[in-house]
Design a protein around this motif. Structure first.
Motif, PDB file in Angstrom:
ATOM      1  N   THR A  30      -9.782  44.733 -10.559  1.00 45.39           N
ATOM      2  CA  THR A  30      -8.921  44.374 -11.925  1.00 45.39           C
ATOM      3  C   THR A  30      -9.765  44.039 -13.150  1.00 45.39           C
ATOM      4  O   THR A  30     -10.917  43.750 -12.916  1.00 45.39           O
ATOM      5  CB  THR A  30      -8.056  43.041 -11.372  1.00 45.39           C
ATOM      6  OG1 THR A  30      -8.680  42.048 -11.000  1.00 45.39           O
ATOM      7  CG2 THR A  30      -7.003  43.510 -10.363  1.00 45.39           C
ATOM      8  N   THR A  34      -5.207  44.157 -16.487  1.00 51.51           N
ATOM      9  CA  THR A  34      -4.312  44.369 -15.504  1.00 51.51           C
ATOM     10  C   THR A  34      -3.097  43.484 -15.261  1.00 51.51           C
ATOM     11  O   THR A  34      -3.207  42.455 -15.433  1.00 51.51           O
ATOM     12  CB  THR A  34      -5.246  44.086 -13.942  1.00 51.51           C
ATOM     13  OG1 THR A  34      -6.438  44.888 -14.205  1.00 51.51           O
ATOM     14  CG2 THR A  34      -4.488  44.762 -12.951  1.00 51.51           C
ATOM     15  N   GLU A  69       0.481  45.004 -10.842  1.00 52.05           N
ATOM     16  CA  GLU A  69      -0.593  45.758 -10.276  1.00 52.05           C
ATOM     17  C   GLU A  69      -1.452  44.863  -9.155  1.00 52.05           C
ATOM     18  O   GLU A  69      -1.744  45.245  -8.049  1.00 52.05           O
ATOM     19  CB  GLU A  69      -1.405  46.476 -11.246  1.00 52.05           C
ATOM     20  CG  GLU A  69      -2.032  47.727 -10.933  1.00 52.05           C
ATOM     21  CD  GLU A  69      -2.934  48.371 -12.109  1.00 52.05           C
ATOM     22  OE1 GLU A  69      -2.327  47.946 -13.525  1.00 52.05           O
ATOM     23  OE2 GLU A  69      -3.844  48.681 -12.123  1.00 52.05           O
ATOM     24  N   GLU A 114       0.527  44.536  -6.019  1.00 53.49           N
ATOM     25  CA  GLU A 114       0.278  45.675  -5.348  1.00 53.49           C
ATOM     26  C   GLU A 114      -0.822  45.972  -4.735  1.00 53.49           C
ATOM     27  O   GLU A 114      -0.965  46.273  -3.431  1.00 53.49           O
ATOM     28  CB  GLU A 114       0.834  46.916  -6.129  1.00 53.49           C
ATOM     29  CG  GLU A 114       2.306  47.063  -6.454  1.00 53.49           C
ATOM     30  CD  GLU A 114       2.677  47.771  -7.604  1.00 53.49           C
ATOM     31  OE1 GLU A 114       1.679  48.649  -8.009  1.00 53.49           O
ATOM     32  OE2 GLU A 114       3.449  47.426  -8.371  1.00 53.49           O
ATOM     33  N   LYS A 115      -1.891  45.635  -5.383  1.00 54.56           N
ATOM     34  CA  LYS A 115      -3.148  45.961  -4.747  1.00 54.56           C
ATOM     35  C   LYS A 115      -3.891  44.957  -3.926  1.00 54.56           C
ATOM     36  O   LYS A 115      -4.712  45.089  -2.991  1.00 54.56           O
ATOM     37  CB  LYS A 115      -4.136  46.230  -6.023  1.00 54.56           C
ATOM     38  CG  LYS A 115      -3.861  47.750  -6.585  1.00 54.56           C
ATOM     39  CD  LYS A 115      -5.052  47.886  -7.642  1.00 54.56           C
ATOM     40  CE  LYS A 115      -4.907  49.094  -8.341  1.00 54.56           C
ATOM     41  NZ  LYS A 115      -5.606  49.516  -9.727  1.00 54.56           N
TER      42      LYS A 115
END
Lengths: 488, 284
Positions: free
Chosen positions: B164, B168, B172, B175-176
């Motif tokens: 990131t 970011t 996101e 999710e990541k």
């Protein structure tokens, strides 16, 4: 009903019933304050009037009193259309407008102090916190900051209309960087040049004292410890639509007109670059929006502002007029609370009325708005210049559905008001070569300083030049008239 | 007992073409508070530009530089000495009713006073689908919920550099499931604020050599408001409460209120930035 046909230039004036005509009574006679004007204008033929009108237009263009409209493909300089037939306001009516404008400006100033300090009005549940916490104009950087002499809205532009019932209503309060005052002064100059004989028959207040009063206001809010303050006007530059006004005000006040790059900050003081070396600046009349004044604190992409300016302000070393963060109070959703705000801080009844406003953020009012889009004016709360407004009775069925969708997507963003019937005034329409009824409003200019309040005795009468149009903003094709405030 | 810290912050910015004008603001000066005393500072830059000490928009001390010549490279170095008290992060008593906690945070006076730190900013706003990621248990004290949230964030995200960056979005990150200390802090802020607890994003330094995550650069953690106690520091990156290993610099609503470096640079072409932080402690 026909107006007095002996006056040639008004012979084809088409007076419609149902509107409040500021000049003609219902029987077609000119109202008493306009009588003398009528007799004087009556000496002119339409052809002469056209000639005078053209001269006035040329004088505007030659002086560079122009503006640009954003969003058009080709940026073109336009003159602000000017109408030679003035609006007259008598002394009594004016007293109400003046007292009401001061009252609102003072209440807004106290409201701003409160929302950036103790938030008493929120804690007492008069104004919902939601209006601050959802506002992008509520600057957290201003919380706990004391602006010099406690003044936030040094300059307020209050838009007022006269409704069919003959009463004045406030349409909105502009307390970020309200513009238009230079037109007031230029309109007067142009009118006096073209029709000096007419003007001299009336005892109207001067408008040219605005700059000296603004200067006094700016000097009155000088930072602590400064004896004779150095004031400047900061402009985004020559491409700004109000650049003429910025340069006019600087010239009339006898101060420098600067851009961000003409200034620098050192050890939290602001200096101006001059050929004699740096000169400390104490008061800045800024015509740059909040988020562009300092790229190190706000929008980092701003090339208009001055890096470090906000820290100098926060430390009390320079005064900004208007203060950063005033935008939270000219939100159109805050407007609807103005009667309560005035009572809360001043313990007074509002002198000027508000227009009934529905908040789409409130469930029951949202329902009403959605069911009555065709009878309402729907406005976004945070747009200026008349953008994004829809007027119900001018919309097609599809457009109404679109407006509903837009509201439902973000109800907090919209308020709605009944469609008001703005008063009308005879206005010369070039295309038809005749005088016709057009809707008008009035922007007043109120100044607040330390122990000083001032309302410009005149203001900007804006005209919606398209027949039946209710939006008077210059960016939406509006024009203006000289406004005479009569002495007793 | 207390610790004496020496902190150095060093950055080097290089530009492909000449820079005609530049302004930098470094938010890197440890603040003075009840647990830490700043004893001295020293600033130096390779262009001999004035190092001005000023404040940011929220009143925290910053250093500003505005070089007055053309250049392609600048190095800036700051060093600080400070004394930090050894503290017991659990040094408070919680013997009140659970209902008092929730009465406090639902009071309009409390909400109005803490409005900025309840606000869901662009980086601390949970998407609708994530709003129930972690719900507070209203039968437990707020402090206990905050403690559990600290562990939850620590377990939900894996510390990894490079996945990131500062732009970011929170979605996101969720999710990541990877990120750095800023992401841990933002996620903590977002969830606590969703549960109506005021939280401040904190930027600072971390004691090096103890094996903590996030000690090689500037660190980020949070301070949450615990009713009847006040602001309490939580470090979700390391699943600990904040104590004498954490040296606070500034706080804000999120990273963007107090980034270590802000710059306005007039230059064309590419640029590179390197920076190093060293934090050394010795027992006093």
């Amino acid at each position: 009903m026909k107006p007095n046909t002996e006056h040639q230039i008004f012979s084809s004036y088409n007076k419609k019933d149902g509107f409040f005509d500021e000049v003609f009574n219902s029987n077609g006679d000119a109202k008493s304050i306009y009588k003398k004007l009528f007799d004087l204008y009556g000496y002119h033929s339409v052809a002469e009037y056209v000639q005078l009108n053209n001269k006035a237009k040329a004088s505007f263009f030659n002086q560079g009193i122009t503006f640009q409209v954003y969003g058009e493909k080709e940026a073109k300089e336009k003159i602000f259309p000017f109408d030679l037939f003035p609006r007259i306001i008598d002394a009594d009516e004016w007293n109400t407008i003046e007292a009401g404008s001061i009252q609102r400006s003072r209440a807004l100033n106290l409201f701003l102090w409160d929302v950036y300090h103790d938030k008493k009005i929120i804690k007492d549940k008069i104004v919902p916190l939601e209006l601050l916490s959802s506002s992008s104009n509520y600057l957290h950087q201003m919380i706990g900051v004391d602006p010099p002499k406690g003044i936030y809205n040094h300059v307020s532009g209050i838009d007022i209309i006269k409704h069919a019932d003959g009463n004045y209503y406030v349409l909105e309060d502009n307390i970020r960087c309200p513009s238009g005052v230079s037109y007031v002064i230029c309109n007067r100059t142009a009118l006096k040049r073209a029709l000096f004989g007419v003007f001299n028959h009336y005892q109207a207040h001067t408008v040219t004292n605005y700059a000296e009063n603004l200067m006094e206001i700016l000097e009155s809010v000088k930072p602590q410890g400064v004896d004779i303050p150095t004031c400047v006007v900061i402009t985004p530059g020559m491409y700004n639509s109000a650049y003429y006004e910025h340069s006019y005000l600087a010239k009339a006040m006898g101060v420098e007109l600067v851009e961000g790059r003409d200034l620098f900050v050192e050890n939290d003081f602001v200096y101006m670059k001059t050929i004699n070396g740096p000169k400390k600046v104490d008061v800045i009349y800024r015509r740059i929006d909040d988020l562009f004044i300092d790229p190190l604190e706000f929008n980092p992409d701003s090339t208009l502002g001055l890096p470090g300016l906000f820290s100098a302000y926060r430390k009390g070393n320079v005064c900004l007029a208007n203060a950063p963060g005033t935008g939270v109070a000219d939100d159109k959703a805050i407007y609807t609370y103005m009667p309560e705000i005035i009572k809360y801080y001043l313990d007074e009844e509002p002198i000027l009325s508000n227009v009934k406003t529905y908040h789409c953020s409130r469930q029951d009012e949202l329902k009403y708005v959605l069911e009555n889009v065709d009878k309402l004016v729907v406005k976004p709360v945070d747009e200026a210049g008349g953008y994004g407004i829809s007027i119900g009775n001018k919309l097609t069925k599809n457009e109404i559905e679109e407006v509903k969708k837009r509201i439902l997507k973000d109800p907090r963003k919209y308020v709605a008001q009944p469609i008001l019937s703005l008063s009308v005034h005879p206005t010369y329409i070039e295309d038809n070569n005749s005088f016709e009824q057009r809707h008008i409003d009035l922007r007043t200019f109120t100044l607040l300083g330390k122990d000083k309040e001032f309302v410009l005795k005149g203001g900007l009468t804006r005209v919606a030049l398209q027949e039946g149009n209710l939006i008077v903003n210059s960016s939406q094709g509006g024009g203006s008239k000289d406004t005479w405030v009569l002495k007793k | 007992m207390s610790l004496e810290y020496t902190v150095t912050y060093c950055t080097e910015n290089s530009y492909e073409n000449d820079v005609s004008e530049a302004f930098w603001q470094f938010c890197i000066i440890p603040e003075n508070n009840t647990t830490q005393d700043l004893i001295s500072w020293d600033f130096d830059n390779s262009l001999k530009a004035l190092n001005e000490v000023s404040i940011n928009g929220f009143g925290f001390q910053v250093v500003r530089i505005h070089p007055k010549q053309l250049f392609k490279k600048i190095t800036f170095k700051a060093s600080f000495k400070l004394v930090k008290k050894e503290i017991n992060p659990y040094d408070f008593i919680l013997n009140h009713e659970v209902s008092e906690d929730y009465a406090t945070i639902n009071n309009i006076v409390f909400i109005a006073d803490h409005e900025p730190f309840l606000r869901k900013t662009r980086f601390t706003k949970l998407a609708e689908k994530y709003k129930s990621l972690f719900l507070f248990d209203s039968t437990k004290l707020i402090f206990d919920n905050l403690l559990e949230l600290n562990s939850w964030v620590f377990e939900h995200l894996y510390f990894k550099v490079g996945v990131t960056d500062v732009h970011t979005s929170l979605d996101e990150v969720i999710e990541k499931r990877h990120g750095v200390c800023q992401d841990f802090a933002h996620l903590y802020c977002a969830i606590a604020r969703e549960n109506n607890i005021p939280v401040r994003y904190v930027s600072g330094y971390l004691h090096q050599g103890n094996g903590y995550f996030g000690d090689s650069q500037m660190h980020a953690w949070v301070e949450a408001f615990v009713p009847n106690v006040g602001w309490v520091g939580f470090d979700p990156t390391n699943n600990i409460l904040v104590e004498h290993n954490h040296l606070k610099v500034a706080h804000g609503k999120d990273y963007h209120d107090c980034p270590p470096i802000k710059g306005v640079v007039y230059s064309k072409g590419r640029n590179t930035t390197k920076y190093v932080v060293e934090v050394q402690a010795s027992q006093q």
